[in-house]
Design a protein around this motif. Structure first.
Motif, PDB file in Angstrom:
ATOM      1  N   ASP A   1       0.836  -1.194  -0.052  1.00 18.79           N
ATOM      2  CA  ASP A   1      -0.147   0.057  -0.074  1.00 18.79           C
ATOM      3  C   ASP A   1       0.930   1.359  -0.064  1.00 18.79           C
ATOM      4  N   ILE A   2       0.245   2.321  -0.572  1.00 22.97           N
ATOM      5  CA  ILE A   2       1.114   3.529  -0.388  1.00 22.97           C
ATOM      6  C   ILE A   2      -0.009   4.750  -0.577  1.00 22.97           C
ATOM      7  N   TYR A   3       0.178   5.641   0.304  1.00 26.51           N
ATOM      8  CA  TYR A   3      -0.498   6.828   0.356  1.00 26.51           C
ATOM      9  C   TYR A   3       0.397   7.916   0.610  1.00 26.51           C
ATOM     10  N   CYS A   4      -0.199   9.138  -0.202  1.00 29.92           N
ATOM     11  CA  CYS A   4       0.629  10.405  -0.198  1.00 29.92           C
ATOM     12  C   CYS A   4      -0.585  11.528  -0.117  1.00 29.92           C
ATOM     13  N   ARG A   5      -0.263  12.599   0.935  1.00 29.79           N
ATOM     14  CA  ARG A   5      -0.908  13.563   1.113  1.00 29.79           C
ATOM     15  C   ARG A   5      -0.404  14.914   0.684  1.00 29.79           C
ATOM     16  N   PHE A   6      -0.747  15.715  -0.249  1.00 35.41           N
ATOM     17  CA  PHE A   6      -0.127  16.926  -0.496  1.00 35.41           C
ATOM     18  C   PHE A   6      -0.637  17.954   0.330  1.00 35.41           C
ATOM     19  N   HIS A   7      -0.091  18.757   1.141  1.00 37.11           N
ATOM     20  CA  HIS A   7      -0.386  19.763   1.709  1.00 37.11           C
ATOM     21  C   HIS A   7      -0.414  21.220   1.310  1.00 37.11           C
ATOM     22  N   SER A   8       0.745  21.280   0.572  1.00 35.61           N
ATOM     23  CA  SER A   8       1.296  22.665   0.087  1.00 35.61           C
ATOM     24  C   SER A   8       2.177  22.739  -1.164  1.00 35.61           C
ATOM     25  N   GLN A   9       2.121  23.565  -1.676  1.00 35.45           N
ATOM     26  CA  GLN A   9       3.261  23.968  -3.266  1.00 35.45           C
ATOM     27  C   GLN A   9       4.632  23.978  -2.452  1.00 35.45           C
ATOM     28  N   ALA A  10       5.481  23.217  -3.268  1.00 36.23           N
ATOM     29  CA  ALA A  10       6.967  23.589  -3.267  1.00 36.23           C
ATOM     30  C   ALA A  10       7.434  24.180  -4.686  1.00 36.23           C
ATOM     31  N   TYR A  11       8.381  25.261  -4.572  1.00 36.33           N
ATOM     32  CA  TYR A  11       8.813  25.708  -5.721  1.00 36.33           C
ATOM     33  C   TYR A  11      10.026  25.427  -6.157  1.00 36.33           C
ATOM     34  N   ALA A  12      10.575  25.606  -7.279  1.00 35.18           N
ATOM     35  CA  ALA A  12      11.860  25.203  -7.847  1.00 35.18           C
ATOM     36  C   ALA A  12      12.912  26.077  -7.113  1.00 35.18           C
ATOM     37  N   ARG A  13      13.931  25.285  -6.985  1.00 31.49           N
ATOM     38  CA  ARG A  13      15.117  25.959  -6.201  1.00 31.49           C
ATOM     39  C   ARG A  13      14.701  26.258  -4.522  1.00 31.49           C
ATOM     40  N   GLU A  14      13.646  25.617  -4.155  1.00 29.63           N
ATOM     41  CA  GLU A  14      13.301  25.961  -2.829  1.00 29.63           C
ATOM     42  C   GLU A  14      14.138  24.841  -2.068  1.00 29.63           C
ATOM     43  N   GLU A  15      14.554  25.211  -0.795  1.00 25.08           N
ATOM     44  CA  GLU A  15      15.266  23.997  -0.103  1.00 25.08           C
ATOM     45  C   GLU A  15      14.336  23.291   0.897  1.00 25.08           C
ATOM     46  N   LEU A  16      14.181  21.870   0.790  1.00 27.41           N
ATOM     47  CA  LEU A  16      13.301  21.050   1.390  1.00 27.41           C
ATOM     48  C   LEU A  16      13.878  20.104   2.158  1.00 27.41           C
ATOM     49  N   VAL A  17      13.198  19.689   3.529  1.00 26.43           N
ATOM     50  CA  VAL A  17      13.688  18.559   4.371  1.00 26.43           C
ATOM     51  C   VAL A  17      12.999  17.393   4.113  1.00 26.43           C
ATOM     52  N   ILE A  18      13.517  16.144   4.143  1.00 29.71           N
ATOM     53  CA  ILE A  18      12.674  14.894   3.946  1.00 29.71           C
ATOM     54  C   ILE A  18      13.236  14.131   5.144  1.00 29.71           C
ATOM     55  N   LYS A  19      12.167  13.915   5.878  1.00 30.21           N
ATOM     56  CA  LYS A  19      12.387  12.974   7.046  1.00 30.21           C
ATOM     57  C   LYS A  19      11.754  11.565   6.788  1.00 30.21           C
ATOM     58  N   VAL A  20      12.332  10.383   6.986  1.00 29.51           N
ATOM     59  CA  VAL A  20      11.706   9.332   6.834  1.00 29.51           C
ATOM     60  C   VAL A  20      12.043   8.313   7.946  1.00 29.51           C
ATOM     61  N   ARG A  21      11.119   7.295   8.558  1.00 30.46           N
ATOM     62  CA  ARG A  21      11.158   6.476   9.693  1.00 30.46           C
ATOM     63  C   ARG A  21      10.331   5.215   9.362  1.00 30.46           C
TER      64      ARG A  21
END
Length: 87
Positions: A6-26
């Motif tokens: 199973d896989i589920y993904c919820r998009f909450h907000s937009q991100a833009y090119a060249r924007e720094e994002l943090v990805i956390k996985v556990r």
């Protein structure tokens, strides 16, 4: 071999090119033959959540194509990896 059950993904907000994002996985859960991974993507500047997801992975014998019990060494390897500081 791991197979996505199973896989589920919820998009909450937009991100833009060249924007720094943090990805956390556990790993949030170990079952007998499957485990669940959760992740979140956040805007680095504010911590705002861009997207969140969970994935259930099933361990399968590559020869028989049948699900098998997760070996203890696999669980330990995942736990050890999650303790390792990421760059």
């Amino acid at each position: 071999m791991f197979v996505v059950g199973d896989i589920y993904c919820r998009f909450h907000s937009q991100a833009y090119a060249r924007e720094e994002l943090v990805i956390k996985v556990r790993t949030s859960r170990f079952g007998t033959k499957s485990f669940t991974i959760e992740s979140v993507i956040q805007r680095k500047s504010t911590g705002e959540v861009i997207a969140s997801n969970w994935t259930n992975l099933i361990i399968v014998d590559s020869k028989t194509k049948k699900s098998i019990v997760i070996p203890e060494w696999v669980k330990q390897r995942i736990r050890d990896n999650e303790k390792t500081p990421q760059i």
